[in-house]
Enzyme design. Structure first.
Site, mmCIF file in Angstrom:
data_model
loop_
_atom_site.group_PDB
_atom_site.id
_atom_site.type_symbol
_atom_site.label_atom_id
_atom_site.label_comp_id
_atom_site.label_asym_id
_atom_site.label_seq_id
_atom_site.Cartn_x
_atom_site.Cartn_y
_atom_site.Cartn_z
ATOM 1 N N ASP A 1 16.030 -50.588 -19.270
ATOM 2 C CA ASP A 1 16.624 -49.453 -18.560
ATOM 3 C C ASP A 1 15.752 -48.198 -18.717
ATOM 4 O O ASP A 1 14.863 -48.129 -19.588
ATOM 5 C CB ASP A 1 18.026 -49.207 -19.146
ATOM 6 C CG ASP A 1 18.994 -48.575 -18.168
ATOM 7 O OD1 ASP A 1 18.544 -48.030 -17.145
ATOM 8 O OD2 ASP A 1 20.212 -48.595 -18.451
ATOM 9 N N CYS B 1 15.345 -51.757 -14.668
ATOM 10 C CA CYS B 1 16.532 -50.983 -14.330
ATOM 11 C C CYS B 1 16.170 -49.536 -14.611
ATOM 12 O O CYS B 1 15.341 -49.258 -15.481
ATOM 13 C CB CYS B 1 17.684 -51.437 -15.219
ATOM 14 S SG CYS B 1 19.172 -50.433 -15.099
ATOM 15 N N ASP C 1 23.588 -48.749 -9.687
ATOM 16 C CA ASP C 1 24.782 -48.712 -10.530
ATOM 17 C C ASP C 1 26.048 -48.747 -9.685
ATOM 18 O O ASP C 1 27.143 -48.858 -10.221
ATOM 19 C CB ASP C 1 24.792 -47.437 -11.390
ATOM 20 C CG ASP C 1 24.027 -47.643 -12.693
ATOM 21 O OD1 ASP C 1 23.706 -48.792 -13.015
ATOM 22 O OD2 ASP C 1 23.760 -46.638 -13.377
HETATM 23 C C1 DGJ Z 1 22.331 -47.460 -16.571
HETATM 24 C C2 DGJ Z 1 22.274 -48.850 -16.014
HETATM 25 O O1 DGJ Z 1 21.969 -48.839 -14.669
HETATM 26 C C3 DGJ Z 1 23.614 -49.523 -16.281
HETATM 27 O O2 DGJ Z 1 23.647 -50.792 -15.693
HETATM 28 C C4 DGJ Z 1 23.836 -49.601 -17.762
HETATM 29 O O3 DGJ Z 1 22.877 -50.451 -18.334
HETATM 30 C C5 DGJ Z 1 23.774 -48.211 -18.382
HETATM 31 N N1 DGJ Z 1 22.602 -47.507 -18.008
HETATM 32 C C6 DGJ Z 1 23.830 -48.308 -19.886
HETATM 33 O O4 DGJ Z 1 23.626 -47.095 -20.483
#
Ligand code: DGJ
Length: 747
Positions: free
Chosen positions: A472, A520, A542
Site C-alpha cells: 500500500d 495499492c 477503495d
Molecule cells: C488503503 C487501501 O486501499 C485499503 O484497501 C486498505 O488496505 C487501507 N489502506 C489500510 O490502511
C-alpha cells in the site's frame, strides 16, 4: 515484422503489418517522423509525406512536419521532447543524425526502469537512432521497438553527455508523437480517491491540453494514459491511439495543437520538479512509453495494450498462473481483530470456496488505528498471540493461501522508527512537514533507508509462509527534498524516490519469487503500467460499491487488462456510498477483475453464504476467461444516464464467452432490448445460458454467432418487485441493481 532502412531515401519503415512508423533523415540532418499509425506497404518511399528539411515552423505553408527529437528554440514552437541546459546556459540543440542500429529483439532499459521484454528475439525488432549536437557533445539515442504480436511501439530515449562540460537535462520525454491533423478526441482517465479513472473526453482544440502528476506517484487524479479517437470511432471500428507510460512517479501526458492544426502528443516524466545534471560521460535514460495504434476502434486499442501489458510487462510465475479468489479482512474488521477472529473468518471463507485469506493493515507494532506504528514491522503480539506464523499456519491448514498487507514507504511520527530516525522522513530542515493520514513518507532516495526497510520486510516475509503481499501507499509526497543530494541535484529527488521504491520491489520479488504482489495506493492511486512490471495486479479503488465500480472498472479497462484490476465484493450498506445492492449484482461486477471478497463472512446470513458459494464456483469454472480472455466493452456507463453497462470476456478463438449486462435503476414501462455481442465466430452456433443469480441458470437457448453480434441477445425487462423481497441480504429489491450474465459455448 521488419525494420527496413532505405539508404538512398535515408528512410526507415517499421511495420508488423498492423501498424507502420516511417522516419527519415531530413536534408539538414534532423530525424523526421513521416507517418505513424495505419500499416503501409513496405518498399516505396514516403518522403513526399513531409518537407525535405526543417526551416522553422511557424510560417509553414507546405506539408506538416513531424520531428522525432523536438527541441526548443529552433522555430518549432510546439512542446519539446528534450530540453538540455548547455554549459553556456542556453537550451538550443541541433540534433543531427549520426548512426543507427537495427536489433533483433528488445534490449532492457538501464537500471531499474520497468519495461516490456521479449522471451524470443523474434517477438520484436528495435531501431536505435543516434542524433548528436556537435557544439556540446550531447548525443540522444531514440529507441523504437515494434512488437510482432501487437500494433504497439515501445519508445524511450537516452541522453548522453559525450562533451567536455556538464549539462543539465531539464525535460526528457519518453515519447513524442506528431500527427498531421487535430481532428481527434482526447481521452484521459481522471478522478480522485474512490473515483479513479473516469473516462474524460474532449475534442482537441488549439493549445496545450492534458494531464499530469506532481504528487510523487502517478496518482488517482490522472493516470499516465492518453487516448485519441476520431469522432466516429466506436469500440470496434475507426482509428484510435492508446499511450501509456511505464513509470509510477510524476508524469506529464499532453497534446499540443498548433496553429496549423497538427497535433503533438508527449508523455514522460513531468519536467516540473525535475532536473538531471549530466557530467561528461554520464547518461540519462527515460522510462518507457507504449504507443498502440488501432484501426479497429477503442476495442482494438485495448486488445493491444492488454496483450502487451499482461504478457510482456507483467512477469514472474504469477503472470500466467490462476489468481486465487481472496478474502481481505479490511472492510470486515478494520483494525479490530485478533488471532481467533481471523481464523474464524478464514474458516468461514474456506467453507464458501474462497482460496486465499489476506490480512490487511493493523498486524504490526502498536497499530490500533491509523495514527501510529507505520515503520515498526514487528508483529503485534497482543492481537496475534501466535504471530503471523500462527495465523498463516492455521490458514494453510484450512487449505487456503495466506496474504499480508504492508506499507513499506511510510512512517508515522508515533513510531519507534521515526523516534530513532526522524530525518528519514521526507521534509525540508527548518520547515513544517505536511502530514496526510497522520503519516509521513520515508526518503526512498536514500539507499540506507531502502536497505533498512528491505531488511525489515524480508525478515517478516521470511518468518511466516506468505503467498501474497498487498503493498500500500497511502499519501502523496510533500516538501520534496533529500539531504542525500547537494542543492544543485535536488531536481533528481522525485525520480530517485521512485527508483528507490522499484529497488525495494526488486529485492522483495527476487528474494520471494513465488509471492503474488498486488500494488495499492490508498485505492488506485498508483495503478500504472510501470507497477505491472513488479506486481501483476493492483487494487483498483477503495470504492467497492458495485455501481461505482462499473465506471471505475470500465475506465481502467481502456489500457489495463482485467487480470491487473483487483475487484472485491464487500458488505452492505456499502462503506463508501451507503448503497444497498444485491450480493449477486456485486459479484457480477467484481468477477470482471482480479476477484475477491472484502467483508466479514462470519457476519453473513446463511442465504448470503450460500450465494457466495455459488458465485465462487461460477467464477472458478470460468477463471481462465476472466483472467486471460479478451475483454470487450459493449455498453458504457459514461454514456446517456449511465443506467446501463455491459461488457464481456471471450476466448481468443471466440468459442467461449461470458457476458454481463447491468441495470442500475428500474424505470417504468421498460422496453425490450437487444444487446449486440462482440468477439464471437459469426459462423458458429452457441449454447447461451442466462443467469441472474449464480445458484441456477435461468435457461439455455441456441443462437448463431451472427445473430448474437448483428441482432443481439434479448435483455428481458426487469421483473416486478415481489412482495416481501426487501432485505433478505441476498436480493434486496429485485427491481434495482440487476445483473444478467450469459455463458456462451460454441456447439
Ligand atoms: C488503503 C487501501 O486501499 C485499503 O484497501 C486498505 O488496505 C487501507 N489502506 C489500510 O490502511
Amino acid at each position: 515484422m521488419t525494420i527496413d532502412w532505405n539508404d538512398t531515401a535515408r528512410e526507415w519503415h517499421l511495420t508488423n503489418g498492423r501498424t507502420s512508423w516511417v522516419l527519415r533523415v531530413l536534408e539538414n540532418g534532423w530525424v523526421a517522423l513521416l507517418h505513424a499509425g495505419a500499416p503501409l506497404a513496405m518498399g516505396p518511399s514516403y518522403r513526399h509525406l513531409g518537407p525535405a528539411t526543417f526551416e522553422g515552423y511557424d510560417n509553414r505553408v507546405n506539408e506538416p512536419i513531424g520531428l522525432a527529437a523536438p527541441v526548443p528554440g529552433v522555430g518549432d514552437f510546439r512542446v519539446p521532447a528534450i530540453v538540455v541546459e548547455n554549459p553556456d546556459g542556453s537550451t538550443v540543440l541541433d540534433l543531427r543524425y549520426r548512426a543507427h542500429r537495427i536489433l533483433a529483439g528488445k534490449p532492457p532499459l538501464a537500471g531499474l526502469l520497468p519495461c516490456t521484454y521479449v522471451e524470443d528475439p523474434a517477438e520484436a525488432d528495435t531501431l536505435e537512432i543516434d542524433v548528436a549536437d556537435a557544439p556540446t557533445g550531447v548525443v540522444v539515442t531514440l529507441s523504437f521497438s515494434i512488437f510482432r504480436d501487437w500494433p504497439v511501439m515501445a519508445r524511450s530515449m537516452r541522453i548522453a553527455n559525450d562533451g567536455p562540460a556538464g549539462v543539465v537535462v531539464r525535460a526528457a520525454m519518453s515519447a513524442t508523437l506528431d500527427l498531421p491533423d487535430a481532428a481527434w478526441t482526447l481521452q484521459t482517465l481522471s478522478g480522485t480517491w474512490a473515483r479513479e479513472r473516469d473516462v474524460v473526453e474532449r475534442p482537441l482544440v488549439p493549445g496545450r491540453q492534458g494531464v499530469g502528476s506532481l504528487r510523487g506517484g502517478s496518482g488517482a487524479e490522472h493516470n499516465p494514459f492518453l487516448g485519441l479517437r476520431r469522432a466516429s470511432t466506436t469500440e470496434d471500428a475507426g482509428e484510435a491511439w492508446g499511450i501509456v507510460l511505464a513509470w509510477s512517479g510524476n508524469f506529464i501526458a499532453e497534446a499540443d495543437v498548433d496553429a496549423h492544426r497538427t497535433t503533438r502528443l508527449r508523455i514522460g516524466i513531468h519536467p516540473d520538479a525535475f532536473a538531471w545534471p549530466l557530467e561528461p560521460g554520464a547518461a540519462f535514460t527515460t522510462p518507457e512509453a507504449l504507443l498502440a495504434w488501432s484501426g479497429d476502434g477503442l476495442g482494438g486499442m485495448s486488445d493491444a495494450l492488454h496483450g502487451v501489458l499482461r504478457e510482456r510487462m507483467a512477469r514472474g510465475p504469477w503472470r500466467d498462473a490462476d489468481r486465487p479468489v481472496l478474502l481481505n479482512n479490511w472492510e470486515g474488521t478494520y483494525f479490530d481483530f485478533d488471532h481467533d477472529r481471523l481464523v474464524e473468518m478464514a474458516t468461514a471463507a474456506k467453507a464458501m470456496g474462497i482460496e486465499m485469506f489476506v490480512l490487511d493493515d493493523g498486524w504490526f507494532g502498536a497499530r490500533s488505528d491509523d495514527h501510529r506504528a507505520l515503520g515498526d514491522w514487528n508483529v503485534n503480539r497482543v492481537k496475534l498471540r501466535e504471530g503471523l506464523e500462527g495465523v498463516a499456519r492455521e490458514v494453510h491448514a484450512l487449505g487456503m493461501q495466506f496474504g499480508l498487507w504492508i506499507e513499506p514507504e511510510m512512517v508515522n511520527a508515533d513510531s519507534d522508527l521515526f523516534r530513532a530516525h526522524p530525518d528519514w522522513a521526507i521534509g525540508i530542515p527548518g520547515r513544517k512537514r505536511t502530514e496526510s493520514r497522520q503519516q509521513l513518507v520515508l526518503d526512498f532516495a536514500r539507499p540506507e533507508v531502502v536497505d533498512h526497510v528491505a531488511d525489515a520486510i524480508i525478515a517478516v516475509l521470511a518468518a511466516a509462509p506468505i503467498d501474497y503481499v498487498k503493498w500500500d501507499w497511502n499519501r502523496f509526497i510533500t516538501e520534496p527534498f533529500t539531504p542525500s543530494l547537494p542543492p544543485e541535484r535536488q531536481g533528481e529527488f522525485f525520480f530517485r524516490y521512485t527508483l528507490g521504491m522499484y529497488e525495494l520491489y526488486r529485492r522483495l520479488t527476487t528474494r520471494f519469487p513465488d509471492i503474488l504482489f498486488e500494488s495499492c495506493a490508498g485505492g488506485g492511486a498508483r495503478f500504472d503500467a510501470g507497477m505491472l512490471a513488479w506486481a501483476p495486479q493492483a487494487w483498483t479503488s477503495d470504492d467497492t460499491d458495485a455501481v461505482e465500480r462499473l465506471r471505475i472498472q470500465w475506465g481502467s479497462s481502456l489500457p489495463y487488462p482485467l487480470s491487473s484490476a483487483g475487484a472485491h465484493v464487500s458488505a452492505i450498506p456499502n462503506h463508501q456510498t451507503g448503497r444497498l445492492t444485491p450480493i449477486d449484482f456485486r459479484a457480477a461486477v467484481a468477477m470482471f477483475g482480479a476477484f475477491g471478497y472484502e467483508l466479514d463472512p462470519t457476519a453473513m446470513t446463511d442465504a448470503e453464504r450460500e450465494a457466495v458459494r455459488h458465485q465462487v464456483a461460477f467464477y472458478v469454472e470460468r477463471r481462465d476467461l476472466f483472467q486471460r480472455g479478451r475483454f470487450l466493452r459493449l455498453r458504457s456507463p459514461f454514456e446517456g444516464d449511465g443506467n446501463e453497462t455491459a461488457w464481456m470476456v471471450a476466448s481468443a478463438d471466440g468459442s467461449r464467452a461470458v457476458v454481463a449486462h447491468y441495470r442500475v435503476l428500474q424505470h417504468p414501462m421498460p422496453v425490450r432490448d437487444r444487446l449486440r455481442l462482440r468477439g464471437l465466430d459469426p459462423s458458429a452456433r452457441y449454447l447461451v445460458t442466462a443467469w441472474s443469480s449464480f445458484d441456477a441458470p435461468l435457461g439455455t437457448v441456441e443462437r448463431g454467432g451472427d445473430e448474437l453480434m448483428r441482432v443481439g441477445i434479448g435483455i428481458e425487462p426487469q421483473e416486478p418487485v415481489p412482495a416481501g423481497a426487501w432485505a433478505d441480504g441476498v436480493r434486496i429489491v429485485r427491481a434495482d441493481f440487476t445483473a444478467r450474465m450469459f455463458d456462451l459455448r460454441r456447439v
